[in-house]
Design an enzyme around this catalytic site. Structure first.
Site, PDB file in Angstrom:
ATOM      1  CB  CYS A   1      21.002  28.514 -20.922  1.00 52.02           C
ATOM      2  SG  CYS A   1      20.674  28.844 -22.671  1.00 52.02           S
TER       3      CYS A   1
ATOM      4  NE  ARG B   1      19.288  24.920 -20.923  1.00 47.74           N
ATOM      5  CZ  ARG B   1      20.149  24.260 -20.149  1.00 47.74           C
ATOM      6  NH1 ARG B   1      19.714  23.487 -19.167  1.00 47.74           N
ATOM      7  NH2 ARG B   1      21.459  24.373 -20.344  1.00 47.74           N
TER       8      ARG B   1
END
Length: 283
Positions: free
Chosen positions: A247, A252
């Protein structure tokens, strides 16, 4: 030679509040993971939990993993060995997932995550404790080679190598606007765009780098595995490929990795540097 079988599903490692409570009573290590949230932990946390800040796991300027020797020291100080059962939760499930991924990389075989985070615990009206942490119980040693799963993490050279392979993919766990270069997504990342050749693995709400709503229901719990795998397959990401998630800086991507791990994907990694490192190298 026969092809190896896929590993079994590990969905039991994604816990309900009741399961977490039962396993904590049985002696598993319970840890709240946060980022600058020690004051909130002291005000209210799940009884018996210790606190771990992500600042102990990742370091500026790129917020990549700390050196292995430092990571090992963090785990030993928490009482974690390779054969420990570790229960993680956070006010941000992304912070807890960051810790979960690095513990799996280290070689901790049994890492479990509270689905929906601390909010799920609170939603059931479960009791909370206040004050400081339980007395430390340092581990004398890890008990196994460290890191135990170095394949769970790749650096920039490893990411480049995967891009050159037909049986591998980099999965961008970013919003569409980040992936297409409308925004970097972060105030401290100037460059816009994405890694050439990466495939869009989706993330969450536009403008919110802490959202993984494409993967979670309204309560922040993981969507059914089939829904997530279908979403990935539509972008050319499937379990037959070695998939490295990334990410901006790693949070994430770590949650996408953990979901793939509990689903049972056999060849997965996190590209730790993500777009932040990649874009810096272009300057």
């Amino acid at each position: 030679m026969n092809a190896p079988h896929d590993p079994p599903s590990r969905l039991a490692h994604l816990l309900t509040p009741a399961a977490l409570a039962a396993q904590a009573r049985a002696g598993a290590l319970l840890i709240e993971v946060g980022c600058g949230t020690h004051a909130q932990y002291r005000a209210e946390h799940i009884p018996g939990a210790r606190y771990l800040d992500t600042a102990a796991l990742e370091a500026p300027p790129l917020f990549n993993k700390v050196p292995d020797a430092d990571l090992l020291e963090v785990l030993l100080a928490l009482g974690i060995r390779h054969d420990s059962t570790v229960l993680l939760y956070g006010r941000s499930t992304l912070a807890a997932a960051r810790a979960a991924h690095l513990m799996l990389y280290a070689g901790v075989a049994d890492v479990r995550l509270l689905d929906g985070g601390f909010a799920a615990w609170q939603a059931e009206g479960r009791s909370a404790a206040a004050g400081g942490e339980p007395p430390p119980r340092r581990a004398n040693g890890f008990g196994a080679p460290f890191p135990g799963r170095p394949d769970y993490l790749v650096d920039m050279a490893g990411a480049r190598a995967l891009l050159a392979r037909d049986d591998a993919v980099l999965a961008s766990i970013r919003t569409w606007s980040e992936h297409t270069g409308v925004t970097s997504g972060y105030s401290y990342i100037r460059a816009r765009g994405d890694i050439p050749g990466a495939r869009w693995g989706r993330a969450g709400r536009e403008g919110d780098v802490n959202s993984m709503s494409d993967y979670q229901d309204g309560n922040g719990c993981m969507l059914p595995a089939a829904v997530i795998e279908t979403m990935w397959r539509e972008q050319g990401i499937h379990r037959g490929l070695h998939t490295a998630f990334y990410c901006g800086t790693g949070w994430r991507a770590s949650l996408a990795f953990f979901y793939a791990w509990v689903i049972g994907w056999p060849r997965i990694s996190v590209y730790d540097g993500g777009w932040y490192e990649w874009s810096k190298a272009l300057c």
